[in-house]
Each structure stands twice: as C-alpha cells, then as structure tokens.
Design an enzyme around this catalytic site. Structure first.
Site, PDB file in Angstrom:
ATOM      1  N   ASN A 160       9.400   0.344   3.757  1.00 20.47           N
ATOM      2  CA  ASN A 160       8.580   1.132   4.694  1.00 20.47           C
ATOM      3  C   ASN A 160       8.417   0.616   5.505  1.00 20.47           C
ATOM      4  OD1 ASN A 160       8.783   2.632   2.367  1.00 20.47           O
ATOM      5  ND2 ASN A 160       7.382   2.779   2.372  1.00 20.47           N
TER       6      ASN A 160
HETATM    7 CA    CA Z   1       5.658   5.804  -1.649  1.00 19.20          CA
END
Ligand code: CA
Ligand code: CTP
Length: 221
Positions: free
Chosen positions: A34
């Site tokens: 991420n």
């Molecule tokens: Ca997530």
C-alpha cells in the site's frame, strides 16, 4: 507555546502503534504494498512518548528515524506485523495506523521471468490485525483504527467502527495529496458521533490524538 512543559500524563501506560505499509513478496525482487510513508504513525508514536507513555512502534518498511523514547519493532509483511502485536501485549491502548496490505501471494522461490503470457496471482486475504486485537482476551481498553478513504469517508468509517469493534476510527480523506504529504484532515468517529478537525500538519494531528488518548485513558482509570 514552545516553552510550555509537557506533563507526563501517560507515565506508566503502554501504547502499541502500528505504522507504515507492509510488503508482501511476490518473488525475491518484487512485492505488493500500500502507499504509506509511515509519517502519521511515527508522529503519533512520538507524541505519545512525549506524554510519558511507553510506546511499542511496530513499523513496516519505511525510511524514517525512530522517534525519541519509542521502542521500535521492524516488520515486513502483514503476517509479521500480526505476529509482533501479541508479544507486545498487554497494552493500555493500541493505535493501528499501518496501511496493511489486504492480500498476499505465495511467493515464488526464484525471480518470475517474463514469458509473454499474462501471469496469474492467487491473492490470499491477510488477517485483520485490528479486528483480531479488538476481539482478543488481552484487548487494550482503548483500540483506535485508521481509515484512509477516497469517497464516502464517514460512511466507510462508521462501517469499519462496527465491523472491527474498535473504539475510534480516525478517518482521513486521501482523495487529495495526503499520501506521503505533510498535512492531514481527520475525522474522529466514535459511537458518540464525529469530531472533524481542520486540515493541519501530521505532527499537530499526532499531538491532538495523543492528548485525546490521554484524556480517554485517564477517564477510564
Ligand atoms: Ca485495507
Ligand atoms: N487493518 C489491520 N489489518 C488489516 C487491514 C487493516 O490492522 N489486515 C487496520 C488498519 O491498520 C486500520 C484499519 O484496519 O487501522 C482500517 O484499515 P482499512 O484498510 O481502511 O480497512 P479494511 O478493512 O482493509 O477495508 P478496505 O477494504 O477499505 O481496505
């Protein structure tokens, strides 16, 4: 002002903070991750330590210095991060700021080579570290989650508060330039309602949250 001494209102308290991304290896040279600089989580860990707390900062791969007075545990994957929480318990509070990768793959032992075909990856969902902690017999009395959303910020945050059974969700709108940036606009979503804070620096958000956590723990003491 800058010369106002900070009272160690969190002395004797232990707080766990998760921060940064996790990296889920695909093969020895590639990973899924991420976007997260770790800055907000590191700032929160530092602000809690500045209020006198013992802080265990469980950090994914980031390039940030360890804040003063903070015990840091470095991890790579979501499974590593989940495994690092348990030995850090018990804690009075936990602040889960990490942008945990939702999926991992079974990593290939050697570098995957291009063949001209479209490679297929089987994505395996990672454990929800925050939800697991919320349901743990060693649950800290205050469990705070974060939610980075690009739309319907408050609706998604309320749903996460219920689903993850945490006490607060700190929601931020990442449709702008928050990721990796210096400022943040957050909404503190609790069972009692929503507190929306003006857009400000990540250090000031961190100090505000540390203060609010201290108030909550002292109220519970
Ligand atoms: Ca997530
Ligand atoms: N979180 C966690 N473990 C995971 C995923 C998320 O501990 N495997 C925590 C994050 O650290 C954060 C909160 O849960 O405090 C919300 O993360 P978020 O990614 O917004 O929630 P998800 O449940 O993964 O939902 P989404 O589908 O929106 O990504």
């Amino acid at each position: 002002g800058a010369l106002t001494p900070v009272e160690p209102v969190l002395a004797g308290r232990h707080v766990i903070v998760t921060a940064g991304p996790t990296h889920e290896p695909i093969d020895p040279v590639r990973y899924i991750a991420n976007r997260s600089s770790g800055r907000q989580g590191f700032a929160i860990a530092g602000a809690l330590a500045a209020l006198g707390a013992r802080v265990t900062l469980i950090a994914g791969p980031v390039s940030l210095p360890t804040p003063a007075g903070v015990d840091r545990v470095d991890v790579e994957t979501a499974l590593d991060m989940a495994a690092a929480v348990e030995p850090a318990l018990p804690a009075d509070a936990a602040v889960m700021v990490a942008a945990v990768a939702d999926w991992r793959v079974a990593p290939a032992p050697q570098k995957v080579k291009k063949t001209g075909d479209t490679p297929a990856f089987v994505l395996i969902e990672n454990p929800d570290i925050l939800a697991t902690l919320s349901h743990s017999p060693q649950r800290p009395s205050l469990v705070v989650g974060f939610a980075a959303e690009t739309e319907q910020v408050l609706n998604h945050a309320r749903a996460k508060l219920t689903r993850k059974q945490c006490d607060w969700i700190v929601a931020n709108d990442v449709s702008g330039d928050v990721m990796g940036g210096e400022a943040n606009a957050v909404h503190i979503v609790t069972a009692d309602g929503v507190d929306s804070w003006p857009r400000t620096g990540k250090d000031e958000v961190a100090r505000g949250l540390a203060r609010r956590i201290a108030d909550a723990l002292m109220g519970a003491a």
